[in-house]
Design a protein around this motif. Structure first.
Motif, PDB file in Angstrom:
ATOM      1  N   ALA A  22      45.562  38.691  44.989  1.00 13.36           N
ATOM      2  CA  ALA A  22      45.147  37.400  44.447  1.00 13.36           C
ATOM      3  C   ALA A  22      44.590  36.516  45.552  1.00 13.36           C
ATOM      4  N   ASP A  23      45.112  36.685  46.763  1.00 13.46           N
ATOM      5  CA  ASP A  23      44.619  35.941  47.930  1.00 13.46           C
ATOM      6  C   ASP A  23      43.390  36.604  48.545  1.00 13.46           C
ATOM      7  N   ARG A  24      42.975  37.744  47.941  1.00 11.55           N
ATOM      8  CA  ARG A  24      41.816  38.517  48.434  1.00 11.55           C
ATOM      9  C   ARG A  24      42.034  38.998  49.866  1.00 11.55           C
ATOM     10  N   GLU A  25      43.259  39.400  50.175  1.00  8.97           N
ATOM     11  CA  GLU A  25      43.544  39.957  51.492  1.00  8.97           C
ATOM     12  C   GLU A  25      42.863  41.333  51.561  1.00  8.97           C
ATOM     13  N   PRO A  26      41.915  41.535  52.480  1.00 11.91           N
ATOM     14  CA  PRO A  26      41.079  42.739  52.473  1.00 11.91           C
ATOM     15  C   PRO A  26      41.838  44.057  52.451  1.00 11.91           C
ATOM     16  N   ALA A  27      42.830  44.214  53.312  1.00  9.86           N
ATOM     17  CA  ALA A  27      43.549  45.487  53.371  1.00  9.86           C
ATOM     18  C   ALA A  27      44.273  45.782  52.056  1.00  9.86           C
ATOM     19  N   ALA A  28      44.844  44.744  51.448  1.00  9.30           N
ATOM     20  CA  ALA A  28      45.559  44.920  50.184  1.00  9.30           C
ATOM     21  C   ALA A  28      44.602  45.289  49.062  1.00  9.30           C
ATOM     22  N   LEU A  63      36.957  43.876  38.053  1.00 12.13           N
ATOM     23  CA  LEU A  63      36.600  42.463  38.181  1.00 12.13           C
ATOM     24  C   LEU A  63      37.415  41.603  37.214  1.00 12.13           C
ATOM     25  N   LYS A  64      37.659  42.118  36.021  1.00  5.45           N
ATOM     26  CA  LYS A  64      38.504  41.390  35.077  1.00  5.45           C
ATOM     27  C   LYS A  64      39.934  41.300  35.617  1.00  5.45           C
ATOM     28  N   ALA A  65      40.406  42.417  36.167  1.00  7.83           N
ATOM     29  CA  ALA A  65      41.781  42.437  36.688  1.00  7.83           C
ATOM     30  C   ALA A  65      41.949  41.467  37.840  1.00  7.83           C
ATOM     31  N   PHE A  66      41.000  41.475  38.784  1.00  2.73           N
ATOM     32  CA  PHE A  66      41.113  40.571  39.924  1.00  2.73           C
ATOM     33  C   PHE A  66      40.959  39.115  39.496  1.00  2.73           C
ATOM     34  N   GLY A  67      40.294  38.904  38.372  1.00  3.11           N
ATOM     35  CA  GLY A  67      40.144  37.552  37.875  1.00  3.11           C
ATOM     36  C   GLY A  67      41.438  36.961  37.360  1.00  3.11           C
ATOM     37  N   ARG A  68      42.404  37.829  37.042  1.00  2.34           N
ATOM     38  CA  ARG A  68      43.683  37.314  36.535  1.00  2.34           C
ATOM     39  C   ARG A  68      44.886  38.003  37.173  1.00  2.34           C
ATOM     40  N   ILE A  69      44.686  38.572  38.347  1.00  2.00           N
ATOM     41  CA  ILE A  69      45.785  39.290  38.980  1.00  2.00           C
ATOM     42  C   ILE A  69      46.910  38.343  39.417  1.00  2.00           C
ATOM     43  N   ASP A  70      46.577  37.061  39.555  1.00  2.00           N
ATOM     44  CA  ASP A  70      47.625  36.098  39.895  1.00  2.00           C
ATOM     45  C   ASP A  70      48.580  35.885  38.721  1.00  2.00           C
ATOM     46  N   GLN A  71      48.214  36.406  37.534  1.00  2.00           N
ATOM     47  CA  GLN A  71      49.069  36.293  36.358  1.00  2.00           C
ATOM     48  C   GLN A  71      49.932  37.542  36.153  1.00  2.00           C
ATOM     49  N   PHE A  72      49.771  38.543  37.010  1.00  2.00           N
ATOM     50  CA  PHE A  72      50.554  39.771  36.889  1.00  2.00           C
ATOM     51  C   PHE A  72      52.040  39.449  37.045  1.00  2.00           C
TER      52      PHE A  72
END
Length: 228
Positions: A22-28, A63-72
């Motif tokens: 969710a923080d767009r940490e590259p390695a993660a 792209l949909k998943a990363f758009g709401r991954i903070d809701q996981f």
């Protein structure tokens, strides 16, 4: 509180990995992509039976998943959550394909048969001393699985090829566990008519999405997310 960057994303639990993504940490993000590319591709292909459509579905689902991954919320495994998203994306695309080809169906042309010549091929080169035999086995397996009814094919690919559990498969496809078991049993019976026991043992190597293909998908999603 955000999770700090980890030296080894593979050691994180799903919630921690999701927070870093969710923080767009590259390695993660890169780890999440490379760990799930093949499973998601196989899931999409099991529905669409077309390599290009499956790859597009996977990218759109990411792209949909990363758009709401903070809701996981961690109610299921992160990989299962992603699989459900790509299954929904693939189903939406399949419905769109069917709408576009209604006139063909009216003439008795099956939508899925449109893609028979585009069956997925292996993405990694085989060892020189086994290339021909491996290619023949994969072709036989992929044709037999492609000929399964759509409802059986998705269950079979997720359970037998990808190795997901009954519960994970049921959750990803929106089915009851008992339905998953029944469809898998019927799929196995149909494949037994086409595949000898020694060929069935080669299923683990079928439908590969690794090497160059995996790297390309990872690069595409990272570029879309503007992560270097």
């Amino acid at each position: 509180m955000r999770v700090r960057q980890a030296a080894n994303p593979a050691a994180l639990d799903d919630m921690a990995l999701a927070r870093l993504c969710a923080d767009r940490e590259p390695a993660a993000v890169r780890h999440l992509l490379t760990a799930n590319n093949q499973r998601l591709f196989r899931a999409a292909w099991s529905i669409l039976k077309d390599r290009n459509e499956a790859e597009e579905a996977v990218q759109a689902a990411y792209l949909k998943a990363f758009g709401r991954i903070d809701q996981f919320e961690g109610r299921s495994a992160l990989s299962t959550w992603l699989t459900r998203i790509v299954v929904n994306e693939a189903l939406e695309r399949l419905r769109a394909i069917r709408r576009r080809t209604t006139h063909l169906e009216a003439e008795g042309v099956s939508v899925l048969n449109t893609y028979r010549e585009a069956l997925m091929r292996g993405s990694e080169p085989a060892a020189p001393d086994a290339a021909l035999a491996q290619r023949q086995l994969r072709d036989l397996i992929e044709r037999a699985v492609a000929d399964l009814p759509a409802a059986f094919r998705a269950v079979f690919v997720l359970r037998e090829v990808e190795g997901m559990s009954v519960r994970e498969t049921a959750e990803a496809l929106g089915l009851e566990p008992a339905t998953v078991k029944t469809r898998l049993l019927r799929a196995r019976r149909k494949l037994q008519e086409a595949l000898a026991p020694e060929v069935r043992s080669a299923l683990e190597g079928a439908f590969p999405f690794a090497g160059v293909d995996c790297e390309r998908m990872t690069a595409r999603v990272l570029a879309a997310l503007q992560i270097e």
